[in-house]
Design a protein around this motif. Structure first.
Motif, PDB file in Angstrom:
ATOM      1  N   SER A 191     -25.342 -34.671 -32.863  1.00 25.06           N
ATOM      2  CA  SER A 191     -26.225 -35.592 -31.830  1.00 25.06           C
ATOM      3  C   SER A 191     -26.042 -33.956 -30.331  1.00 25.06           C
ATOM      4  CB  SER A 191     -25.893 -36.406 -31.018  1.00 25.06           C
ATOM      5  OG  SER A 191     -25.701 -37.597 -32.201  1.00 25.06           O
ATOM      6  N   ALA A 192     -25.288 -33.406 -31.145  1.00 27.50           N
ATOM      7  CA  ALA A 192     -25.221 -32.771 -29.312  1.00 27.50           C
ATOM      8  C   ALA A 192     -25.527 -31.513 -30.107  1.00 27.50           C
ATOM      9  CB  ALA A 192     -23.838 -32.065 -29.142  1.00 27.50           C
ATOM     10  N   THR A 193     -25.916 -30.731 -30.459  1.00 30.53           N
ATOM     11  CA  THR A 193     -26.953 -29.638 -31.251  1.00 30.53           C
ATOM     12  C   THR A 193     -28.180 -30.199 -31.215  1.00 30.53           C
ATOM     13  OG1 THR A 193     -24.756 -28.924 -33.276  1.00 30.53           O
ATOM     14  CG2 THR A 193     -27.200 -28.493 -33.156  1.00 30.53           C
ATOM     15  N   ALA A 194     -28.742 -31.003 -31.595  1.00 35.11           N
ATOM     16  CA  ALA A 194     -29.745 -31.222 -31.473  1.00 35.11           C
ATOM     17  C   ALA A 194     -30.089 -31.715 -29.456  1.00 35.11           C
ATOM     18  CB  ALA A 194     -30.706 -33.072 -32.835  1.00 35.11           C
ATOM     19  N   LEU A 195     -29.667 -31.894 -29.358  1.00 38.21           N
ATOM     20  CA  LEU A 195     -29.705 -32.338 -27.751  1.00 38.21           C
ATOM     21  C   LEU A 195     -29.998 -31.319 -27.239  1.00 38.21           C
ATOM     22  CD1 LEU A 195     -27.605 -35.306 -26.783  1.00 38.21           C
ATOM     23  CD2 LEU A 195     -29.817 -35.343 -26.508  1.00 38.21           C
ATOM     24  N   ARG A 196     -29.071 -29.407 -27.291  1.00 34.66           N
ATOM     25  CA  ARG A 196     -28.935 -28.740 -26.756  1.00 34.66           C
ATOM     26  C   ARG A 196     -30.053 -27.776 -27.221  1.00 34.66           C
ATOM     27  NH1 ARG A 196     -23.964 -24.432 -27.301  1.00 34.66           N
ATOM     28  NH2 ARG A 196     -25.519 -22.753 -26.184  1.00 34.66           N
ATOM     29  N   LEU A 197     -30.404 -28.081 -29.163  1.00 32.53           N
ATOM     30  CA  LEU A 197     -31.344 -27.054 -29.077  1.00 32.53           C
ATOM     31  C   LEU A 197     -32.728 -27.398 -29.169  1.00 32.53           C
ATOM     32  CD1 LEU A 197     -29.402 -24.759 -31.741  1.00 32.53           C
ATOM     33  CD2 LEU A 197     -30.065 -24.039 -29.354  1.00 32.53           C
ATOM     34  N   GLU A 198     -32.871 -29.209 -28.867  1.00 32.29           N
ATOM     35  CA  GLU A 198     -34.203 -30.100 -29.150  1.00 32.29           C
ATOM     36  C   GLU A 198     -34.643 -29.410 -30.137  1.00 32.29           C
ATOM     37  OE1 GLU A 198     -36.431 -29.358 -25.028  1.00 32.29           O
ATOM     38  OE2 GLU A 198     -34.705 -30.397 -24.688  1.00 32.29           O
ATOM     39  N   ARG A 199     -34.026 -29.277 -31.454  1.00 35.32           N
ATOM     40  CA  ARG A 199     -34.491 -29.586 -32.949  1.00 35.32           C
ATOM     41  C   ARG A 199     -33.788 -30.508 -33.421  1.00 35.32           C
ATOM     42  NH1 ARG A 199     -36.407 -24.952 -34.177  1.00 35.32           N
ATOM     43  NH2 ARG A 199     -37.786 -25.383 -36.364  1.00 35.32           N
ATOM     44  N   SER A 200     -34.357 -30.738 -35.018  1.00 34.82           N
ATOM     45  CA  SER A 200     -33.277 -31.110 -35.740  1.00 34.82           C
ATOM     46  C   SER A 200     -32.650 -30.748 -36.539  1.00 34.82           C
ATOM     47  CB  SER A 200     -34.583 -32.194 -36.431  1.00 34.82           C
ATOM     48  OG  SER A 200     -34.746 -31.499 -37.788  1.00 34.82           O
TER      49      SER A 200
END
Length: 158
Positions: A75-84
């Protein structure tokens, strides 16, 4: 990972865009993922969140506490980079690059495993992410995107 898979993942990001996405849609998406998982006997954790707030969470029978680490990191990764996380995992893998190796996306906080998908609203951008953990990365991702696609189809025919 084949280029075709990467192209498919990138295309999904442009296709899965909602006209609106509020708490009713959060509930409908979360319940849909849970229902599908229960029918299949999946031992997963489901999470939908925006920065600073968990909007939906379910840990299904047989899921483990370790899945919480994976949910938080994806979740942190997807929220930070706005990519799946699936497309990021594929792109970084194709480049042979581990962003944690240079201190970017440290492993204690970020996870590059499929299963977290940004929820986009037309004219707004990313408003939340939906994350599944407990299956193989591709299966986590596919479960989320299948349910997003179904919900989007219902929303656009209303």
């Amino acid at each position: 990972m084949t280029t075709t898979r990467i192209e498919t993942l990138r295309a999904e990001e442009g296709e899965l865009v909602f006209p609106a996405f509020g708490l009713t849609e959060v509930w409908r998406l979360g319940a849909r993922i849970v229902e599908r998982a229960m029918q299949a006997g999946f031992k997963i954790t489901v999470d939908i969140r925006k920065p600073g707030a968990i909007l939906f969470r379910a840990a299904l029978p047989g899921s483990t506490p370790d899945q919480q680490f994976w949910v938080d990191g994806k979740s942190a990764t997807a929220l930070r980079l706005e990519r799946s996380t699936a497309v990021l995992e594929a792109e970084f893998g194709e480049m042979g690059f581990d962003p944690a190796s240079i201190g970017w996306l440290p492993r204690e906080q970020y996870v590059l495993g499929g299963g977290s998908v940004p929820i986009r609203v037309s004219g707004v951008g990313v408003v939340a992410v939906a994350t599944v953990s407990g299956l193989a990365s591709d299966e986590d991702h596919d479960l989320v995107t299948e349910c997003l696609r179904e919900l989007l189809a219902e929303e656009t025919t209303r």
